[in-house]
Scaffold this motif. Sequence first.
Motif, short mmCIF file in Angstrom:
data_model
loop_
_atom_site.label_atom_id
_atom_site.label_comp_id
_atom_site.label_asym_id
_atom_site.label_seq_id
_atom_site.Cartn_x
_atom_site.Cartn_y
_atom_site.Cartn_z
N UNK A 121 0.98 -1.08 -0.14
CA UNK A 121 0.01 0.16 -0.06
C UNK A 121 0.68 1.16 0.09
N UNK A 122 2.31 1.30 0.64
CA UNK A 122 3.01 2.30 0.62
C UNK A 122 3.42 2.50 -0.71
N UNK A 123 3.92 1.56 -1.49
CA UNK A 123 4.31 1.82 -3.04
C UNK A 123 3.31 2.19 -3.78
N UNK A 124 1.99 2.01 -3.66
CA UNK A 124 0.87 2.23 -4.39
C UNK A 124 0.49 3.63 -4.07
N UNK A 125 0.64 3.99 -2.85
CA UNK A 125 0.25 5.32 -2.43
C UNK A 125 1.27 6.45 -3.11
N UNK A 126 2.67 6.20 -2.81
CA UNK A 126 3.51 6.89 -3.40
C UNK A 126 3.41 7.07 -5.12
N UNK A 127 3.21 5.91 -5.79
CA UNK A 127 3.00 6.01 -7.25
C UNK A 127 1.67 6.94 -7.37
N UNK A 128 0.60 6.69 -6.76
CA UNK A 128 -0.38 7.44 -6.85
C UNK A 128 -0.18 8.97 -6.90
N UNK A 129 0.67 9.28 -5.48
CA UNK A 129 0.97 10.68 -5.49
C UNK A 129 1.78 11.18 -6.58
N UNK A 130 2.56 10.58 -7.34
CA UNK A 130 3.22 10.92 -8.70
C UNK A 130 2.46 11.04 -9.72
N UNK A 131 0.92 10.71 -9.76
CA UNK A 131 0.34 10.93 -10.97
C UNK A 131 -0.23 9.47 -11.54
N UNK A 132 0.25 8.37 -10.95
CA UNK A 132 -0.11 7.20 -11.37
C UNK A 132 -1.50 6.57 -10.96
N UNK A 133 -1.99 5.48 -11.43
CA UNK A 133 -3.63 5.12 -11.17
C UNK A 133 -3.28 3.42 -11.46
N UNK A 134 -3.89 2.87 -10.61
CA UNK A 134 -4.13 1.59 -10.90
C UNK A 134 -4.76 1.00 -12.04
N UNK A 135 -4.20 -0.05 -12.80
CA UNK A 135 -4.92 -0.48 -14.02
C UNK A 135 -5.55 -1.89 -13.90
N UNK A 136 -4.87 -2.72 -13.29
CA UNK A 136 -5.37 -4.16 -13.18
C UNK A 136 -4.45 -4.90 -12.03
N UNK A 137 -5.05 -5.60 -11.59
CA UNK A 137 -4.25 -6.66 -10.72
C UNK A 137 -4.12 -8.02 -11.52
N UNK A 138 -3.03 -8.75 -11.48
CA UNK A 138 -2.69 -9.78 -12.29
C UNK A 138 -2.29 -11.03 -11.44
N UNK A 139 -2.41 -12.16 -12.03
CA UNK A 139 -1.63 -13.50 -11.28
C UNK A 139 -0.52 -13.90 -12.23
N UNK A 140 0.42 -14.08 -11.56
CA UNK A 140 1.59 -14.82 -12.40
C UNK A 140 1.64 -16.31 -12.08
N UNK A 141 1.71 -16.95 -12.89
CA UNK A 141 1.83 -18.54 -12.95
C UNK A 141 3.05 -19.13 -13.33
N UNK A 142 3.43 -20.32 -12.67
CA UNK A 142 4.41 -21.11 -13.21
C UNK A 142 4.08 -22.59 -13.23
#
Length: 303
Positions: A121-142
């Motif tokens: 949440x800290x990383x997301x908050x900092x990115x939002x403050x810099x003008x970014x916004x969430x696009x999508x959440x994804x699963x990474x598989x192996x």
Amino acid sequence: MTGLVIRALTESDAHLFHTLQGRDLVGRAAFGHRYATVHNGGDYRPEWTWIALRDGVVVARAAWWAGPHDSEPMLLNWFDFADGEEAAGAELLRRAPLYAEYELILPAGWRERPDVRAAAQGRISAARSAGMKPLVERYRYEWTPEFGLPERPGRLEFRPEPDDEVILDVLRRVHSVTLDAHARRAIEGPGGLEQAAREDLDFFRWCPSPRAWWQLAYTPDGELAGIQVPAHNPGGPCIGFIGVVPEQRGHGYGYDLLAECTHFLAAEGARFIAGATDRGNVPMAAAFARAGHRISQERIHLV
């Protein structure tokens, strides 16, 4: 912000990237990745790596990534900051003259771990403050061989397709009705459906794997069902693309395509296969689970 120096690294002082103090709970470092410049056998370029220093101490860092032949960054996939320095992290993103999608890498089930959730949440908050916004959440598989190869239903016939214009037309059809957030974002832009299709075609071409691997799938009646693209990206073998045309949906063909793609890469000697889908793409997530691909990470993309 007073007292903050923000600048790019150089080859001679790239070691400063490692001096940031703190626990690696999220991001690439949390999964054992180590920052290294291309000159030292790594993936990063010092001119695309920026740090924020306060009184000569690194308090935030960001590294943008691209393939070995790319002239511009493709992703911001390393961004973190010291405790209490979220504002410095945001200022770093605002002032660095680099622009690319931010991919925050997280452990599976990260919401169930309070410390990891807070770090995310800290990383997301900092990115939002810099003008970014969430696009999508994804699963990474192996997938790895010990999981076993998925059963092939045998319902579809797979054929290589050498004509890029045919591939492009299939991609247009697939994306005409789609759950994929990146495709939907492209469609909503000025380039529309054509842009979404061409972005995928450009990705296929960007991958260093053979062009001959791209395959279309047909029903026994000869009707097009979809497309599957086994691939290699700079990280190794991957599920490059799975897509079912809208008129053939509802039959579970996404699993058939994924099973064939997995078999193909395994036959080429893959010891692991990476894949990904949007968290909201329930049919594709179900296909990955049925095919024995396991969630290894979760990722949040911000633009």
